[in-house]
Motif scaffolding. Structure first.
Motif, PDB file in Angstrom:
ATOM      1  N   ASP A   1       0.858  -1.181   0.000  1.00 46.57           N
ATOM      2  CA  ASP A   1       0.000   0.000   0.000  1.00 46.57           C
ATOM      3  C   ASP A   1       0.899   1.238   0.000  1.00 46.57           C
ATOM      4  O   ASP A   1       1.634   1.480   0.955  1.00 46.57           O
TER       5      ASP A   1
ATOM      6  N   ASP B   1       0.845   3.513   3.083  1.00 44.06           N
ATOM      7  CA  ASP B   1       1.223   2.993   4.405  1.00 44.06           C
ATOM      8  C   ASP B   1       2.719   3.192   4.626  1.00 44.06           C
ATOM      9  O   ASP B   1       3.527   2.348   4.293  1.00 44.06           O
TER      10      ASP B   1
ATOM     11  N   HIS C   1       4.725   1.734   8.825  1.00 47.11           N
ATOM     12  CA  HIS C   1       5.177   0.408   9.255  1.00 47.11           C
ATOM     13  C   HIS C   1       6.388  -0.061   8.448  1.00 47.11           C
ATOM     14  O   HIS C   1       6.297  -1.064   7.732  1.00 47.11           O
TER      15      HIS C   1
ATOM     16  N   ASN D   1       1.493  -4.791   5.452  1.00 44.03           N
ATOM     17  CA  ASN D   1       0.255  -4.455   6.146  1.00 44.03           C
ATOM     18  C   ASN D   1      -0.911  -4.600   5.181  1.00 44.03           C
ATOM     19  O   ASN D   1      -0.880  -4.096   4.068  1.00 44.03           O
ATOM     20  N   SER D   2      -1.928  -5.319   5.621  1.00 44.22           N
ATOM     21  CA  SER D   2      -3.123  -5.523   4.812  1.00 44.22           C
ATOM     22  C   SER D   2      -4.307  -5.746   5.738  1.00 44.22           C
ATOM     23  O   SER D   2      -4.148  -6.272   6.845  1.00 44.22           O
ATOM     24  N   SER D   3      -5.486  -5.350   5.280  1.00 38.46           N
ATOM     25  CA  SER D   3      -6.684  -5.611   6.084  1.00 38.46           C
ATOM     26  C   SER D   3      -6.951  -7.116   6.182  1.00 38.46           C
ATOM     27  O   SER D   3      -7.619  -7.569   7.099  1.00 38.46           O
ATOM     28  N   HIS D   4      -6.415  -7.898   5.240  1.00 37.18           N
ATOM     29  CA  HIS D   4      -6.599  -9.355   5.250  1.00 37.18           C
ATOM     30  C   HIS D   4      -5.664 -10.049   6.243  1.00 37.18           C
ATOM     31  O   HIS D   4      -6.020 -11.058   6.828  1.00 37.18           O
ATOM     32  N   THR D   5      -4.457  -9.489   6.416  1.00 36.46           N
ATOM     33  CA  THR D   5      -3.439 -10.180   7.211  1.00 36.46           C
ATOM     34  C   THR D   5      -3.053  -9.454   8.486  1.00 36.46           C
ATOM     35  O   THR D   5      -2.495 -10.055   9.394  1.00 36.46           O
ATOM     36  N   GLY D   6      -3.291  -8.153   8.554  1.00 34.18           N
ATOM     37  CA  GLY D   6      -2.744  -7.360   9.637  1.00 34.18           C
ATOM     38  C   GLY D   6      -1.259  -7.135   9.375  1.00 34.18           C
ATOM     39  O   GLY D   6      -0.796  -7.271   8.242  1.00 34.18           O
TER      40      GLY D   6
END
Length: 107
Positions: free
Chosen positions: A26, A29, A32, A37-42
């Motif tokens: 992303d 982002d 981090h 980082n992803s909404s699917h994986t954290g």
């Protein structure tokens, strides 16, 4: 006969472990570094892998991208017609053990 069995087996393996989706980093982002980082994986550290629900393996790469690898589905041509082979998913096991077994059902 051996050639036919090899082709069916090779098709099964490619279908079983061939379901891969690539998530690019992303660009918004920047909070981090050293993580994916992803909404699917954290958050995942670079190089880290983890099994997600539905027997999906998430792999975090050093460029911040993530590969999501699932069990996949394949079709097999048999003398009695096409059959669909969908892996049984045991979410209590880590990937790929959660998709080892397969049931063959007719379409």
């Amino acid at each position: 006969m051996n050639t036919v069995l090899f082709c069916v087996f090779a098709t099964f393996i490619v279908g079983l472990y061939g379901d891969v989706h690539h998530l690019e980093k992303d660009p918004n982002d920047s909070d981090h570094p050293g993580y994916c980082n992803s909404s699917h994986t954290g958050l995942l550290k670079h190089g880290e892998t983890k099994t997600l629900p539905w027997c999906i393996k998430a792999e975090c790469h050093s460029d911040g991208s993530i590969d999501l690898i699932g069990c996949g589905v394949t079709s097999i041509a048999t003398p009695r017609g096409n059959k669909k082979c969908e892996p049984i998913k045991d979410s209590k096991k880590p990937y790929p053990d959660c998709c080892d077994d397969c049931i063959v059902d007719e379409y």
